[in-house]
Design a protein around this motif. Sequence first.
Motif, PDB file in Angstrom:
ATOM      1  N   ALA A  96       2.895   3.709  -3.064  1.00 58.16           N
ATOM      2  CA  ALA A  96       3.662   4.928  -3.308  1.00 58.16           C
ATOM      3  C   ALA A  96       4.895   4.930  -2.425  1.00 58.16           C
ATOM      4  O   ALA A  96       4.860   4.430  -1.293  1.00 58.16           O
ATOM      5  CB  ALA A  96       2.811   6.170  -3.033  1.00 58.16           C
ATOM      6  N   VAL A  97       5.971   5.469  -2.950  1.00 59.51           N
ATOM      7  CA  VAL A  97       7.199   5.662  -2.180  1.00 59.51           C
ATOM      8  C   VAL A  97       7.390   7.162  -2.038  1.00 59.51           C
ATOM      9  O   VAL A  97       7.692   7.864  -3.011  1.00 59.51           O
ATOM     10  CB  VAL A  97       8.411   5.022  -2.883  1.00 59.51           C
ATOM     11  CG1 VAL A  97       9.683   5.295  -2.085  1.00 59.51           C
ATOM     12  CG2 VAL A  97       8.206   3.523  -3.050  1.00 59.51           C
ATOM     13  N   GLY A 108      -1.206   6.102   3.453  1.00 63.81           N
ATOM     14  CA  GLY A 108      -1.678   5.152   4.450  1.00 63.81           C
ATOM     15  C   GLY A 108      -0.836   3.906   4.530  1.00 63.81           C
ATOM     16  O   GLY A 108       0.357   3.918   4.197  1.00 63.81           O
ATOM     17  N   SER A 109      -1.431   2.811   4.924  1.00 62.74           N
ATOM     18  CA  SER A 109      -0.694   1.598   5.273  1.00 62.74           C
ATOM     19  C   SER A 109      -0.045   0.899   4.075  1.00 62.74           C
ATOM     20  O   SER A 109       0.815   0.041   4.283  1.00 62.74           O
ATOM     21  CB  SER A 109      -1.634   0.622   5.993  1.00 62.74           C
ATOM     22  OG  SER A 109      -2.723   0.283   5.154  1.00 62.74           O
ATOM     23  N   VAL A 110      -0.441   1.221   2.872  1.00 61.65           N
ATOM     24  CA  VAL A 110       0.159   0.559   1.706  1.00 61.65           C
ATOM     25  C   VAL A 110       1.271   1.400   1.097  1.00 61.65           C
ATOM     26  O   VAL A 110       1.773   1.102   0.013  1.00 61.65           O
ATOM     27  CB  VAL A 110      -0.906   0.257   0.629  1.00 61.65           C
ATOM     28  CG1 VAL A 110      -1.885  -0.786   1.117  1.00 61.65           C
ATOM     29  CG2 VAL A 110      -1.635   1.534   0.211  1.00 61.65           C
ATOM     30  N   ASP A 111       1.685   2.449   1.816  1.00 64.14           N
ATOM     31  CA  ASP A 111       2.710   3.355   1.297  1.00 64.14           C
ATOM     32  C   ASP A 111       3.984   3.271   2.140  1.00 64.14           C
ATOM     33  O   ASP A 111       3.968   2.837   3.288  1.00 64.14           O
ATOM     34  CB  ASP A 111       2.182   4.792   1.271  1.00 64.14           C
ATOM     35  CG  ASP A 111       0.911   4.920   0.444  1.00 64.14           C
ATOM     36  OD1 ASP A 111       0.907   4.404  -0.687  1.00 64.14           O
ATOM     37  OD2 ASP A 111      -0.076   5.509   0.944  1.00 64.14           O
ATOM     38  N   LEU A 112       5.074   3.733   1.555  1.00 64.78           N
ATOM     39  CA  LEU A 112       6.385   3.687   2.195  1.00 64.78           C
ATOM     40  C   LEU A 112       6.961   5.096   2.239  1.00 64.78           C
ATOM     41  O   LEU A 112       7.015   5.780   1.212  1.00 64.78           O
ATOM     42  CB  LEU A 112       7.318   2.760   1.402  1.00 64.78           C
ATOM     43  CG  LEU A 112       8.806   2.742   1.784  1.00 64.78           C
ATOM     44  CD1 LEU A 112       9.000   2.236   3.211  1.00 64.78           C
ATOM     45  CD2 LEU A 112       9.587   1.872   0.790  1.00 64.78           C
ATOM     46  N   LEU A 113       7.375   5.530   3.415  1.00 60.61           N
ATOM     47  CA  LEU A 113       8.019   6.835   3.579  1.00 60.61           C
ATOM     48  C   LEU A 113       9.520   6.641   3.747  1.00 60.61           C
ATOM     49  O   LEU A 113       9.967   5.907   4.635  1.00 60.61           O
ATOM     50  CB  LEU A 113       7.456   7.567   4.799  1.00 60.61           C
ATOM     51  CG  LEU A 113       8.187   8.862   5.184  1.00 60.61           C
ATOM     52  CD1 LEU A 113       8.043   9.919   4.104  1.00 60.61           C
ATOM     53  CD2 LEU A 113       7.691   9.388   6.542  1.00 60.61           C
ATOM     54  N   LEU A 114      10.299   7.306   2.875  1.00 61.69           N
ATOM     55  CA  LEU A 114      11.756   7.306   2.978  1.00 61.69           C
ATOM     56  C   LEU A 114      12.207   8.705   3.377  1.00 61.69           C
ATOM     57  O   LEU A 114      11.783   9.697   2.777  1.00 61.69           O
ATOM     58  CB  LEU A 114      12.390   6.930   1.638  1.00 61.69           C
ATOM     59  CG  LEU A 114      11.958   5.601   1.010  1.00 61.69           C
ATOM     60  CD1 LEU A 114      12.683   5.392  -0.317  1.00 61.69           C
ATOM     61  CD2 LEU A 114      12.224   4.440   1.956  1.00 61.69           C
ATOM     62  N   SER A 128       4.939   2.515   6.434  1.00 61.72           N
ATOM     63  CA  SER A 128       6.264   2.036   6.819  1.00 61.72           C
ATOM     64  C   SER A 128       7.256   3.190   6.673  1.00 61.72           C
ATOM     65  O   SER A 128       7.141   4.011   5.760  1.00 61.72           O
ATOM     66  CB  SER A 128       6.696   0.878   5.917  1.00 61.72           C
ATOM     67  OG  SER A 128       5.789  -0.196   6.020  1.00 61.72           O
ATOM     68  N   VAL A 129       8.241   3.256   7.586  1.00 61.83           N
ATOM     69  CA  VAL A 129       9.190   4.365   7.601  1.00 61.83           C
ATOM     70  C   VAL A 129      10.613   3.826   7.578  1.00 61.83           C
ATOM     71  O   VAL A 129      10.963   2.938   8.359  1.00 61.83           O
ATOM     72  CB  VAL A 129       9.009   5.246   8.859  1.00 61.83           C
ATOM     73  CG1 VAL A 129      10.001   6.413   8.847  1.00 61.83           C
ATOM     74  CG2 VAL A 129       7.582   5.759   8.955  1.00 61.83           C
TER      75      VAL A 129
END
Length: 375
Positions: free
Chosen positions: A55-56, A106-112, A136-137
Amino acid sequence: MLDESLLDTPEGLAEADRRGLLRGAAEAGARVRTAARHAVEAGVGALQPDGRPRAVLIAGPGAAATHTADLLGTLAGPGSPVIRLEATGVAPAPGALRWELPGWAGSVDLLLIATPDGTEPSLGLLAEQAYRRGCSVVAVAPAGTPLAEAVAGAHGMFIPMATAPYDQGEPVAASSSGVFWALLTPLLALLDRVGLLTAGPDALEKVADRLDHVAERCGPAIATYGNAAKTLAAELADALPVVWTEGTSAGPAGRRFAAALAELGGRPALVAELPEALAAHEALLSGPLAARADPDDFFRDRVEEAPALHARVVLLRDRPLGGLTAAPAARDLALGHDTPISELEPEEGGELETLADLIAVTDFAAVYLALAAGA
């Protein structure tokens, strides 16, 4: 009422443009190039992603972040993993807004994180929360802001926003073209790198070129009769814009146009996608807002009385006239109810180019409408 004479007075437009909106629209191509360079310097091109994120998640205040999430989700295609995190709070102020990660992140997601401010405490806390969850951020915001420090502390990637001296704070500049492209471009480059969409360096350069081309065609020095944006602004004077879109890329452009009309000029607008728009808005075109709803309008004193508000359809399309299209039915419905219709279609090009074309022309139109109306 709209001062149409102002549209063909470049000096008057410049004087009225106290928020730098026209400059932001005219310099959109330059913003794209600068933002793309900032992304490269931040290390986007050197990333070695371990597959696509599940997910993004996108967080940020105001219209600019909303439009960015909308466009990225559209470009990512069917089944898009792009999710906008809605803000909560008691006021649209940096200290009052709150964002929270969903429980499953969680760890398989990306935060923008995309913000033209960078002082929102909750966005810094969100970056820390993402770090604790293993997300990830990546953030795009003005350099030297508290958010830059928070992202660095969360071992994320910070990309300085391409800013200009005349940029203003929220909420006035949230719909400005310069802010939008400054936030969007680095995220396009990033999602191209992780394989969610196609927006490589060559594609971004073509977008910048197209934005420059639109600025040449729609700038304040070009007269209304040869200027698509000024023409659209004049056509929408004293009208309720009913924006119909056709084609995948036209949807975000139409929604952005409606939001810009409201935010920059204080004008309401409706937006829907074809062919569903025909059923959704048919009653509106035959009701009290229809152009023929006031039979005495011809005899109205246009000097002493305020003009009646009537609907006008604005058809935005991102594909040529050939092929399967609801455009003829849209024209028939509008004209069958004596409702005028304006049409915009971009010049040929790739998906990003045509989308940039529609956004740029409607951005200019929203600005001209706001300036000529004294907003």
